[in-house]
Design a protein around this motif. Structure first.
Motif, PDB file in Angstrom:
ATOM      1  N   SER A  40       0.843  -1.197   0.000  1.00 26.95           N
ATOM      2  CA  SER A  40       0.000   0.000   0.000  1.00 26.95           C
ATOM      3  C   SER A  40       0.877   1.246   0.000  1.00 26.95           C
ATOM      4  CB  SER A  40      -0.923  -0.015   1.226  1.00 26.95           C
ATOM      5  OG  SER A  40      -1.661  -1.213   1.280  1.00 26.95           O
ATOM      6  N   TYR A  41       1.611   1.444  -1.096  1.00 24.92           N
ATOM      7  CA  TYR A  41       2.563   2.552  -1.154  1.00 24.92           C
ATOM      8  C   TYR A  41       1.877   3.913  -1.202  1.00 24.92           C
ATOM      9  CZ  TYR A  41       6.116  -0.979  -1.935  1.00 24.92           C
ATOM     10  OH  TYR A  41       6.953  -2.051  -1.775  1.00 24.92           O
ATOM     11  N   ALA A  42       0.695   3.985  -1.754  1.00 30.03           N
ATOM     12  CA  ALA A  42       0.008   5.266  -1.873  1.00 30.03           C
ATOM     13  C   ALA A  42      -0.655   5.687  -0.559  1.00 30.03           C
ATOM     14  CB  ALA A  42      -1.034   5.205  -2.992  1.00 30.03           C
ATOM     15  N   ARG A  43      -1.304   4.746   0.115  1.00 32.13           N
ATOM     16  CA  ARG A  43      -2.111   5.108   1.281  1.00 32.13           C
ATOM     17  C   ARG A  43      -1.411   4.893   2.611  1.00 32.13           C
ATOM     18  NH1 ARG A  43      -8.099   2.777   0.641  1.00 32.13           N
ATOM     19  NH2 ARG A  43      -8.198   3.788   2.673  1.00 32.13           N
ATOM     20  N   GLN A  44      -0.335   4.134   2.631  1.00 30.09           N
ATOM     21  CA  GLN A  44       0.382   3.894   3.889  1.00 30.09           C
ATOM     22  C   GLN A  44       1.878   4.155   3.687  1.00 30.09           C
ATOM     23  OE1 GLN A  44      -1.148   3.367   6.693  1.00 30.09           O
ATOM     24  NE2 GLN A  44      -3.202   2.963   5.899  1.00 30.09           N
ATOM     25  N   ALA A  45       2.183   5.288   3.088  1.00 28.77           N
ATOM     26  CA  ALA A  45       3.558   5.599   2.685  1.00 28.77           C
ATOM     27  C   ALA A  45       4.521   5.698   3.857  1.00 28.77           C
ATOM     28  CB  ALA A  45       3.580   6.900   1.886  1.00 28.77           C
ATOM     29  N   ALA A  46       4.043   6.120   5.030  1.00 28.28           N
ATOM     30  CA  ALA A  46       4.940   6.307   6.175  1.00 28.28           C
ATOM     31  C   ALA A  46       5.693   5.027   6.515  1.00 28.28           C
ATOM     32  CB  ALA A  46       4.146   6.782   7.395  1.00 28.28           C
ATOM     33  N   PHE A  47       5.039   3.881   6.340  1.00 28.37           N
ATOM     34  CA  PHE A  47       5.684   2.605   6.622  1.00 28.37           C
ATOM     35  C   PHE A  47       6.220   1.965   5.353  1.00 28.37           C
ATOM     36  CE2 PHE A  47       6.319  -1.784   7.578  1.00 28.37           C
ATOM     37  CZ  PHE A  47       6.620  -1.839   8.929  1.00 28.37           C
ATOM     38  N   THR A  48       5.436   1.988   4.295  1.00 28.91           N
ATOM     39  CA  THR A  48       5.766   1.173   3.127  1.00 28.91           C
ATOM     40  C   THR A  48       6.903   1.737   2.281  1.00 28.91           C
ATOM     41  OG1 THR A  48       3.993   2.230   1.848  1.00 28.91           O
ATOM     42  CG2 THR A  48       3.460   0.167   2.986  1.00 28.91           C
ATOM     43  N   VAL A  49       7.064   3.050   2.221  1.00 25.76           N
ATOM     44  CA  VAL A  49       8.177   3.604   1.437  1.00 25.76           C
ATOM     45  C   VAL A  49       9.521   3.262   2.088  1.00 25.76           C
ATOM     46  CG1 VAL A  49       9.258   5.727   0.612  1.00 25.76           C
ATOM     47  CG2 VAL A  49       6.793   5.381   0.309  1.00 25.76           C
ATOM     48  N   PRO A  50       9.701   3.445   3.408  1.00 30.71           N
ATOM     49  CA  PRO A  50      10.939   2.965   4.031  1.00 30.71           C
ATOM     50  C   PRO A  50      11.128   1.453   3.895  1.00 30.71           C
ATOM     51  CG  PRO A  50       9.846   4.535   5.467  1.00 30.71           C
ATOM     52  CD  PRO A  50       8.885   4.221   4.361  1.00 30.71           C
ATOM     53  N   TYR A  51      10.014   0.713   3.943  1.00 33.77           N
ATOM     54  CA  TYR A  51      10.076  -0.738   3.742  1.00 33.77           C
ATOM     55  C   TYR A  51      10.605  -1.065   2.352  1.00 33.77           C
ATOM     56  CZ  TYR A  51       7.713  -4.880   1.801  1.00 33.77           C
ATOM     57  OH  TYR A  51       7.407  -6.013   1.112  1.00 33.77           O
ATOM     58  N   GLU A  79       1.433  -1.631  -6.613  1.00 30.93           N
ATOM     59  CA  GLU A  79       0.560  -0.999  -5.620  1.00 30.93           C
ATOM     60  C   GLU A  79      -0.666  -1.880  -5.408  1.00 30.93           C
ATOM     61  OE1 GLU A  79      -1.486   1.229  -3.072  1.00 30.93           O
ATOM     62  OE2 GLU A  79       0.504   1.882  -3.722  1.00 30.93           O
ATOM     63  N   ASP A  80      -1.018  -2.143  -4.131  1.00 25.79           N
ATOM     64  CA  ASP A  80      -2.186  -3.006  -3.879  1.00 25.79           C
ATOM     65  C   ASP A  80      -3.459  -2.231  -3.555  1.00 25.79           C
ATOM     66  OD1 ASP A  80      -2.126  -2.283  -1.168  1.00 25.79           O
ATOM     67  OD2 ASP A  80      -1.164  -4.127  -0.520  1.00 25.79           O
ATOM     68  N   GLY A  81      -3.370  -0.888  -3.556  1.00 30.65           N
ATOM     69  CA  GLY A  81      -4.564  -0.079  -3.350  1.00 30.65           C
ATOM     70  C   GLY A  81      -5.142  -0.117  -1.958  1.00 30.65           C
ATOM     71  N   ALA A  82      -4.484  -0.835  -1.038  1.00 34.29           N
ATOM     72  CA  ALA A  82      -4.955  -0.981   0.345  1.00 34.29           C
ATOM     73  C   ALA A  82      -6.351  -1.578   0.416  1.00 34.29           C
ATOM     74  CB  ALA A  82      -4.902   0.367   1.085  1.00 34.29           C
ATOM     75  N   THR A  83      -6.719  -2.374  -0.604  1.00 34.35           N
ATOM     76  CA  THR A  83      -8.005  -3.059  -0.596  1.00 34.35           C
ATOM     77  C   THR A  83      -7.794  -4.520  -0.966  1.00 34.35           C
ATOM     78  OG1 THR A  83      -8.561  -2.701  -2.936  1.00 34.35           O
ATOM     79  CG2 THR A  83      -9.136  -0.936  -1.385  1.00 34.35           C
ATOM     80  N   THR A  84      -8.671  -5.374  -0.476  1.00 30.98           N
ATOM     81  CA  THR A  84      -8.537  -6.802  -0.756  1.00 30.98           C
ATOM     82  C   THR A  84      -8.753  -7.107  -2.237  1.00 30.98           C
ATOM     83  OG1 THR A  84     -10.860  -7.172  -0.175  1.00 30.98           O
ATOM     84  CG2 THR A  84      -9.232  -7.429   1.576  1.00 30.98           C
ATOM     85  N   GLY A  85      -9.698  -6.408  -2.870  1.00 31.63           N
ATOM     86  CA  GLY A  85      -9.980  -6.645  -4.277  1.00 31.63           C
ATOM     87  C   GLY A  85      -8.813  -6.287  -5.172  1.00 31.63           C
ATOM     88  N   ASP A  86      -8.234  -5.093  -4.947  1.00 31.87           N
ATOM     89  CA  ASP A  86      -7.084  -4.672  -5.751  1.00 31.87           C
ATOM     90  C   ASP A  86      -5.883  -5.582  -5.505  1.00 31.87           C
ATOM     91  OD1 ASP A  86      -8.470  -2.612  -6.890  1.00 31.87           O
ATOM     92  OD2 ASP A  86      -7.584  -1.029  -5.666  1.00 31.87           O
ATOM     93  N   ALA A  87      -5.693  -5.978  -4.252  1.00 36.30           N
ATOM     94  CA  ALA A  87      -4.533  -6.807  -3.919  1.00 36.30           C
ATOM     95  C   ALA A  87      -4.592  -8.156  -4.629  1.00 36.30           C
ATOM     96  CB  ALA A  87      -4.452  -7.014  -2.407  1.00 36.30           C
ATOM     97  N   GLY A 105       4.997  -9.207   0.855  1.00 34.97           N
ATOM     98  CA  GLY A 105       4.565  -7.836   1.084  1.00 34.97           C
ATOM     99  C   GLY A 105       3.216  -7.724   1.767  1.00 34.97           C
ATOM    100  N   SER A 106       2.512  -6.634   1.461  1.00 35.19           N
ATOM    101  CA  SER A 106       1.231  -6.181   2.019  1.00 35.19           C
ATOM    102  C   SER A 106       1.408  -5.571   3.401  1.00 35.19           C
ATOM    103  CB  SER A 106       0.163  -7.259   2.016  1.00 35.19           C
ATOM    104  OG  SER A 106       0.433  -8.285   2.914  1.00 35.19           O
ATOM    105  N   PHE A 107       0.522  -4.635   3.722  1.00 35.66           N
ATOM    106  CA  PHE A 107       0.603  -3.870   4.973  1.00 35.66           C
ATOM    107  C   PHE A 107      -0.612  -4.087   5.862  1.00 35.66           C
ATOM    108  CE2 PHE A 107      -0.337  -0.061   7.455  1.00 35.66           C
ATOM    109  CZ  PHE A 107       0.839   0.101   8.167  1.00 35.66           C
ATOM    110  N   LEU A 108      -1.797  -3.793   5.359  1.00 35.35           N
ATOM    111  CA  LEU A 108      -2.998  -3.913   6.176  1.00 35.35           C
ATOM    112  C   LEU A 108      -3.345  -5.378   6.419  1.00 35.35           C
ATOM    113  CD1 LEU A 108      -5.218  -1.141   4.548  1.00 35.35           C
ATOM    114  CD2 LEU A 108      -3.902  -0.985   6.669  1.00 35.35           C
ATOM    115  N   SER A 109      -3.858  -5.660   7.603  1.00 30.62           N
ATOM    116  CA  SER A 109      -4.131  -7.053   7.971  1.00 30.62           C
ATOM    117  C   SER A 109      -5.232  -7.685   7.141  1.00 30.62           C
ATOM    118  CB  SER A 109      -4.479  -7.144   9.463  1.00 30.62           C
ATOM    119  OG  SER A 109      -3.315  -7.036  10.255  1.00 30.62           O
ATOM    120  N   ASN A 110      -6.271  -6.918   6.793  1.00 35.63           N
ATOM    121  CA  ASN A 110      -7.331  -7.500   5.974  1.00 35.63           C
ATOM    122  C   ASN A 110      -6.810  -7.878   4.583  1.00 35.63           C
ATOM    123  OD1 ASN A 110      -7.082  -4.660   5.593  1.00 35.63           O
ATOM    124  ND2 ASN A 110      -9.049  -4.582   4.571  1.00 35.63           N
ATOM    125  N   VAL A 111      -5.879  -7.091   4.071  1.00 33.84           N
ATOM    126  CA  VAL A 111      -5.250  -7.421   2.795  1.00 33.84           C
ATOM    127  C   VAL A 111      -4.384  -8.676   2.953  1.00 33.84           C
ATOM    128  CG1 VAL A 111      -3.626  -6.645   1.018  1.00 33.84           C
ATOM    129  CG2 VAL A 111      -5.307  -5.050   1.961  1.00 33.84           C
TER     130      VAL A 111
END
Length: 404
Positions: A40-51, A79-87, A105-111
């Motif tokens: 989720s590079y677009a919506r969770q950049a604070a963690f994912t860009v350093p990752y 980019e996974d869009g921070a959604t299960t469908g996009d991922a 990869g992936s960031f959000l738990s539901n994803v």
């Protein structure tokens, strides 16, 4: 003649079968080994860009030394869009169109849960880098899914152990209203009652992720008059909650346990508003003196002109663990990769980490300490690294919920 033709075709079919690589194995040769990565590079950049910086650093180092099995590694990142469908759509493209031999990869738990299901259906290895919900390696766990970070049970267990001496009995919970927050809250409710006699949960607040109404949330917690607060918020939600709580004195004379808040990703934005004394899991990168870790920090700072975050460390570790797995497997065959990962031991920049066979959960631990203001920003003090082994779900707990 018909019999001879039939025999020839059978022999030809057998030869084809013997010569066909297993599912997701790439042809041998000098072609790069393709690995799929999504986040989720677009919506969770604070963690994912350093990752991403972390795995890019590891990728450059690995390929500079010849790659693995005589081949370079190529990461196809999406980019996974921070959604299960996009991922799951992106994951399908990485496997079928790009020919990735495994996914990470992936960031959000539901994803992460959706990706675990995808891996099981498509029979491809998926390594969850960041998602923390227990479900990924417990109820939704499967043969193809592995996780690196300590899960909610492990990290919450570390915090609850630190709360025993506080004397707090009346607890309030505030957590984002999605898989990660709900999972962490359920673990806390179970562990606090098991380990602290007389403890009770008197209030629960679950604001929508990224949409907290801090005033209303703080007010609801105040009305319950807790003597302890368990916080699971992160990102902008955390910043707003801390600011409102500080203004209204919510945290005064209370024990606060806070998951992840000591990680630089979430700590740095608080600046001088850091709530001192909170007991947190985090990453005191600047105080870890192990030579291997220091070499990682120095290389990261030299390449990116920035300080590492927890995501940076995780991205770096994950790719080296993937490299080691492919090397041990001797191929990119899915079954061989699973065998190489199961009960594997890795020598990482934070020390030994194993991948437990019964649930595919790594023993990576976490740093636990207290928040303190250090100059104009916050940091961790009185911290200690807790190996994850002692905090993992028991074998009986795993067997009771896993279906594979």
């Amino acid at each position: 003649m018909a019999k001879i033709s039939t025999i020839c075709w059978l022999a030809f079919g057998a030869a084809l079968a013997l010569g066909t690589p297993s599912v997701h194995a790439q042809p041998a040769g000098n072609a790069p080994i393709k690995i799929g990565e999504l986040n989720s590079y677009a919506r969770q950049a604070a963690f994912t860009v350093p990752y991403r910086n972390g795995w890019q650093l590891a990728l450059d180092e690995i390929n500079a030394k010849g790659g693995v099995l005589g081949r370079k590694i190529e990461i196809v990142s999406r980019e996974d869009g921070a959604t299960t469908g996009d991922a799951t759509r992106v994951a399908e493209e990485l496997v079928t169109r790009e020919g990735a031999v495994l996914l990470f990869g992936s960031f959000l738990s539901n994803v992460g849960v959706a990706m675990a299901d995808f891996a099981n259906q498509k029979k491809i290895v998926y390594i969850a880098a960041e998602p923390l919900t227990d479900a990924i390696t417990m109820a939704q766990g499967n043969r193809y899914t592995f996780r690196i970070r300590p899960n909610n049970t492990m990290q919450v267990g570390m915090l609850v152990d630190q709360a025993k001496a506080s004397g707090a009995k009346r607890w309030a919970i505030v957590a984002p209203n999605y898989e990660y927050g709900q999972s962490a809250a359920e673990v806390f409710k179970r562990l606090i009652k098991e380990r602290v006699p007389g403890a009770e949960v008197v209030a629960e607040q679950y604001p929508a992720l990224g949409k907290i109404e801090a005033g209303a949330t703080v007010s609801a917690l105040e009305q319950a008059k807790p003597d302890g607060i368990f916080n699971v918020l992160f990102g902008p939600d955390l910043t707003q909650f801390v600011r409102e709580g500080n203004t209204r004195g919510l945290f005064e004379d209370k024990t606060v346990l806070s998951l992840l808040t000591g990680e630089p990703e979430w700590l740095l934005p608080l600046k001088d508003e850091v709530p001192e004394g909170w007991i947190v899991t985090g990453y005191p990168w600047d105080e870890i003196t192990d030579p291997k870790h220091k070499a990682f920090v120095d290389a990261y700072r030299a390449k990116f002109k920035d300080t590492p975050r927890l995501g940076s460390l995780l991205g770096y570790m994950v790719l080296y663990m993937i490299r080691d797995t492919i090397e041990r497997a001797g191929s990119t065959d899915t079954d061989a990769l699973i065998k190489a990962l199961t009960d594997a031991k890795f020598d990482t920049v934070i020390g030994p980490v194993s991948m437990r066979g019964i649930d595919h959960q790594a023993t990576m631990g976490a740093w636990v300490g207290k928040l303190a203001l250090k100059g104009a920003t916050g940091g961790m003090t009185d911290w200690k690294y807790f190996d994850g082994t002692s905090f993992m779900p028991t074998e009986a707990e795993v067997k009771a919920v896993r279906k594979d």
